[in-house]
Write an enzyme that holds these catalytic residues in place. Structure first.
Site, PDB file in Angstrom:
ATOM      1  CG  HIS B 191     -34.417  30.802  64.697  1.00 50.27           C
ATOM      2  ND1 HIS B 191     -35.120  32.057  64.443  1.00 50.27           N
ATOM      3  CD2 HIS B 191     -33.483  31.101  65.432  1.00 50.27           C
ATOM      4  CE1 HIS B 191     -34.456  32.649  65.211  1.00 50.27           C
ATOM      5  NE2 HIS B 191     -33.537  32.626  65.749  1.00 50.27           N
ATOM      6  CB  CYS B 489     -58.565  20.415  79.310  1.00 51.69           C
ATOM      7  SG  CYS B 489     -58.311  19.558  80.761  1.00 51.69           S
TER       8      CYS B 489
END
Lengths: 89, 564
Positions: B191, B489
């Site tokens: 959050h 990558c």
């Protein structure tokens, strides 16, 4: 005792926002609704914690049960809710 | 300024909300714990009534705050209230009270039971543990007759430091008084991270040790790179401001597909690890996924995930990206990250042991189940799915894997090139597959024979190392000879300077953390392919990493310096 089987349509499964919407709707029926996965114990559908802990995935079939006046109609509305992709809405 | 002016140090965490700030530190005091010597419960019914009343009060308090909170904060506060009223939680607490636990201890135990369950489920569920513990802290404080814990009201603009900020705490913050947020715990999807970036408040999570810094100390925070400087000097503050300007320039590169100034395409892709990552990355202007690490489905599990579970997750990821490509790496586990259900036992040198495809060739049941799920998710979505195997060293391994993948009807098969042998002989390996992706982190570890986990060897692991560039060049030559694409990558792909070198070496796609894409896009757009090739040659001509980098920076557009 009314029962219904429904496949979870939400792409994320029955957690996050879909679980929250479902629990709110189950609570709003005023009935002791339960939800169970195939072969599992039913849990209180009004508990966000128990519903999230159930961990029902996208496409998984769950059984809803309720008793009392209006149970059939209440379950129909919950089935309709779970048949939508709540996360996408 | 207050605080220990002698103390000057830096902390590193994970930057989760870009931006910089300087201000006094406000430390959020930890919430009260249930006392170890709490009186046991003798009347479970009476205790249950007390706890239920307290939980109801907590819920009402959160509801009241939700009513007056900003729009973005309402759902979080309401979710907390919902948990406080949860019949499942009440039931769990009653069970503990019947065992005779004291009220605060019973609340704690019941909450922990759910937390343990959610943590084991990982991802979204694990993050909800913070919400649940917030409810616990509020209930325990009330049961102990103390005020509910929370952020003190900020009288002057400050930087908050906390173990982890509860959603109800972050929900009331504003960018006017809260200049930055630092937590010791939390993750990129917590959050704290989500709210901070919504509010535009710079934030760093996982900054271990920050709570040891006294309140009122001046700190500088860079929420982009995840750095915190305690008692910064004037020069450091100016550097921070400069970084901010650089970042703004980096973001000005548009949202189009990656290409050099003269239009040579270099696909800009995202590295992801979970379905949640996929949903987030899909919203970014990236051309797809260049590395979907699938380990999260397998690690920390006692049993193998079912084909159905895997299919659902892969389907979710593929759907998120629509027609954009998704390159999936099959399970890359081994002795250093063992699977509980497929542990081959300890090894002397885990990095050189039975990991990656080597484990897949032993535990074919695990690999087969994964490929079956990938094929099912591909059929369900029709997405641009490309499956690759980790740690390929030989042609035999490549054909073994390619045959399996193709037999299932999956459209494209590739290999990771992380082992120097595969880079040196990439032509032969690419004969059997459709593409290759260079895992530069492992490729460097094996090229330099330097353990990535050994901090003391960091000097050997600089991605500008000319030896690594030579190995990359060999792999690209094989790709060019076979007419097959070779991508990167590893970390190197996200470095704007190295991205130019890699493009110059012939790499056709770069996959990185989505946040790094804008700077790389800008860097590519400033240089022609010929310039990239010249920079690649200059870097390889360097005798060491420092020289290689300096040579490239000297040739590059001056704006590149602002991007690095």
């Amino acid at each position: 005792m009314a029962t219904r089987e429904v496949s979870i349509a939400s792409s994320v499964g029955l957690h996050a926002r879909p679980a929250s919407l479902f629990v709110q709707a189950a609570t709003a029926t005023g009935l002791p609704v339960t939800i169970a996965k195939a072969g599992g114990n039913p849990v209180d559908a009004r508990s966000i914690l128990m519903v999230m802990a159930l961990g029902a995935k996208h496409g998984e079939v769950v059984t809803l049960s309720a008793e009392g006046e209006g149970a059939e109609a209440a379950l129909d509305s919950l089935v309709a809710l779970l048949s939508r992709d709540l996360d996408a809405e | 300024m207050a605080g220990d002016a002698e103390l000057h140090c830096t902390f590193h965490g994970i930057g989760v909300s870009a931006g910089t700030a300087v201000g006094p530190l406000v430390v959020v005091t930890p919430p009260p714990k249930a006392p170890a010597d709490e009186a046991p419960t003798t009347d479970a019914a009476a205790a249950s009534a007390t706890v239920h009343q307290v939980l109801d009060d907590v819920a009402k308090g959160l509801d009241a705050r939700a009513a007056s909170a900003a729009e973005h904060a309402k759902p979080i506060l309401e979710a907390g209230a919902m948990m406080a009223r949860d019949p499942g939680l009440a039931m769990g607490i009653d069970t503990q009270l019947q065992k005779g636990l004291g009220v605060a201890t019973a609340v704690t135990a019941a909450v922990e039971e759910y937390c343990a369950m959610f943590e084991s489920l990982g991802g979204y569920m694990a993050e909800r543990v913070t919400d649940l513990r917030d409810v616990r802290d509020r209930a325990v404080a009330r049961l102990l007759g103390q005020p509910e814990p929370g952020v003190p009201s900020l009288t002057v603009p400050s930087i908050l430091a906390a173990q982890d900020l509860a959603p109800a705490e972050t929900a009331t913050l504003t960018a006017e008084t809260c200049l930055g947020i630092i937590t010791e715990a939390g993750g990129p999807t917590s959050h704290t991270a989500i709210l901070a970036s919504q509010l535009g408040i710079p934030a760093v999570v996982q900054a271990v040790g920050i709570l040891g810094i006294p309140a009122e100390t001046t700190v500088a925070i860079d929420g982009g790179v995840g750095e915190i400087t305690v008692n910064p000097t004037a020069q450091e503050i100016e550097l921070l401001a400069e970084r901010k300007r650089r970042r703004a320039a980096a973001l000005a590169g548009g949202t189009g597909n990656g290409a050099t100034k003269d239009g040579y395409p270099v696909a800009l892709l995202a590295n992801i690890g979970t379905a949640d990552d996929a949903r987030k990355a899909a919203k970014q202007p990236v051309e797809g996924v260049g590395l979907f690490r699938t380990e999260f489905l397998f690690l920390d599990r006692d049993t193998m995930p079912t084909v159905e579970e895997q299919t659902a997750t892969y389907t979710e990821v593929f759907q998120a990206f629509g027609t954009r490509r998704v390159v999936v790496r099959t399970l890359d586990a081994g002795a250093d990250k063992p699977l509980k259900f497929a542990d081959l036992g300890p090894e002397e040198n885990p990095a050189l042991g039975r990991r990656g495809i080597r484990l897949g060739m032993i535990r074919t049941d695990v690999l087969d189940a994964q490929l079956e799920a990938l094929a099912a998710a591909y059929k369900a979505t029709g997405a641009d799915v490309r499956v690759m195997a980790p740690m390929i060293a030989t042609q035999a391994e490549a054909t073994w894997f390619a045959d399996k993948v193709r037999a299932l009807g999956l459209p494209k098969v590739g290999v990771m090139i992380e082992v120097p042998a595969a880079a040196i002989r990439s032509k032969g390996i690419l004969y059997h597959v459709d593409f290759a992706s260079l895992g530069t982190n492992d490729l460097q570890q094996y090229t330099m024979a330097a353990d990535r986990m050994q901090g003391e060897l960091a000097a050997l692991l600089n991605p500008w190392e000319p030896a690594l560039l030579d190995v990359v060049a060999l792999a690209c030559e094989g790709g060019a000879a076979m007419g097959k694409p070779v991508g990167v990558c590893g970390e190197a792909a996200g470095d704007p300077g190295l991205a130019l070198v890699l493009a110059g070496l012939g790499v056709s796609s770069l996959s990185m953390a989505p946040g790094k894409v804008p700077a790389v896009r800008t860097a590519l757009g400033l240089h022609t392919l010929t310039q990239c090739q010249q920079m690649a040659a200059a870097a390889r001509a360097g005798t060491n990493a420092t020289e290689a980098k300096a040579a490239v920076m000297a040739m590059a557009d001056p704006v590149l310096a602002d991007l690095v």
